[in-house]
Motif scaffolding. Sequence first.
Motif, PDB file in Angstrom:
ATOM      1  N   ILE A   1      -0.131  -0.586 -10.598  1.00 43.82           N
ATOM      2  CA  ILE A   1      -0.766   0.466  -9.694  1.00 43.82           C
ATOM      3  C   ILE A   1      -2.214   0.160  -9.768  1.00 43.82           C
ATOM      4  O   ILE A   1      -2.882   0.568 -10.803  1.00 43.82           O
TER       5      ILE A   1
ATOM      6  N   ASP B   1      -3.225   4.058  -2.867  1.00 46.64           N
ATOM      7  CA  ASP B   1      -3.229   3.082  -4.007  1.00 46.64           C
ATOM      8  C   ASP B   1      -2.292   1.888  -3.746  1.00 46.64           C
ATOM      9  O   ASP B   1      -1.449   1.928  -2.579  1.00 46.64           O
TER      10      ASP B   1
ATOM     11  N   PHE C   1       0.432   8.283  -9.352  1.00 47.18           N
ATOM     12  CA  PHE C   1      -0.408   7.432  -8.168  1.00 47.18           C
ATOM     13  C   PHE C   1      -0.901   8.539  -7.158  1.00 47.18           C
ATOM     14  O   PHE C   1      -0.511   9.687  -7.071  1.00 47.18           O
ATOM     15  N   THR C   2      -1.727   7.923  -6.127  1.00 46.23           N
ATOM     16  CA  THR C   2      -2.037   8.812  -5.037  1.00 46.23           C
ATOM     17  C   THR C   2      -1.811   7.930  -3.662  1.00 46.23           C
ATOM     18  O   THR C   2      -1.725   6.457  -3.838  1.00 46.23           O
TER      19      THR C   2
ATOM     20  N   LYS D   1       0.904  -1.172   0.099  1.00 41.90           N
ATOM     21  CA  LYS D   1       0.150   0.092  -0.060  1.00 41.90           C
ATOM     22  C   LYS D   1       1.080   1.382  -0.104  1.00 41.90           C
ATOM     23  O   LYS D   1       1.966   1.503   0.726  1.00 41.90           O
TER      24      LYS D   1
ATOM     25  N   ARG E   1      -5.996   1.734  -8.172  1.00 42.14           N
ATOM     26  CA  ARG E   1      -6.864   2.503  -7.420  1.00 42.14           C
ATOM     27  C   ARG E   1      -8.284   1.870  -7.137  1.00 42.14           C
ATOM     28  O   ARG E   1      -9.027   2.136  -8.147  1.00 42.14           O
ATOM     29  N   GLY E   2      -8.639   1.367  -6.093  1.00 39.93           N
ATOM     30  CA  GLY E   2     -10.077   0.798  -5.936  1.00 39.93           C
ATOM     31  C   GLY E   2     -10.161  -0.379  -6.967  1.00 39.93           C
ATOM     32  O   GLY E   2      -9.250  -1.270  -6.910  1.00 39.93           O
TER      33      GLY E   2
ATOM     34  N   VAL F   1      -4.359   1.690 -12.477  1.00 39.37           N
ATOM     35  CA  VAL F   1      -3.941   3.014 -12.992  1.00 39.37           C
ATOM     36  C   VAL F   1      -2.645   2.784 -14.189  1.00 39.37           C
ATOM     37  O   VAL F   1      -2.808   3.532 -15.156  1.00 39.37           O
TER      38      VAL F   1
END
Length: 241
Positions: A190, A235, A231-232, A160, A192-193, A197
Amino acid sequence: NSLGEHIKEASVGDAVEILGFDKVPDVGIVFTKGGKAEAPVSVREESIPPQNPEGIVSLTLAAETQGALEAIVSALPTGAKLVSKKTGEITTADVLFAKSIGAIVLGFNVKIRPEVLKLAATEKVLVKNYKLIYEMLSEINDVIEGKELSMQEEIYGVAKILARFPYEKTEVLGIAVTDGRVAKGDKARIVRGDEVVGEARITSLRQGKEQISKVETGEEAGIIITPFLDFTIGDMVICHG
């Protein structure tokens, strides 16, 4: 109907849009209303027995749209036996079904949640997603010809993203490994939910100022990926072969 009007019934030759199906019917499927007038519409579809004779590859297929699904089905090579097809994301149920009949699971531009990939790795079920139809068909041919390794994808670890740090002309991803291990040189997806990504490769792995080769479950580290992805924090990083 074709004029955009709500109607209660349609006659022979009328073009209409019908809502209420649990899943999108295949193009060309004939459906009938049986019994009482209020009985639900039933969709009839020929079932395909899950047999795996020599030289035949059983597969389940999921696609983003019905049009893409039909295009892939019509182009499947001889030797590919379709045991299941649908629109929408690949689920744990798809993996378990494929496991029970010895099939592979292929998706076209669909969502695959991290827990589905993890289950597939545990159950040793091949799950793969594609962006291009011709790549999918090419690799199906490879499997039929016995080149199974060309399609294998092994999940090495999941992490994570907890933080981000600027570094020279790029950024460092601060990660915590939640399962397996993360190593320098790994391919990294990557997520995200429910969305992927992008794909990259881990080109640097550090703990503090020390360059290391890998980190295990429960450890934290900083990684640099190439190419850089937007990315954030929060992610997930899925490392795979």
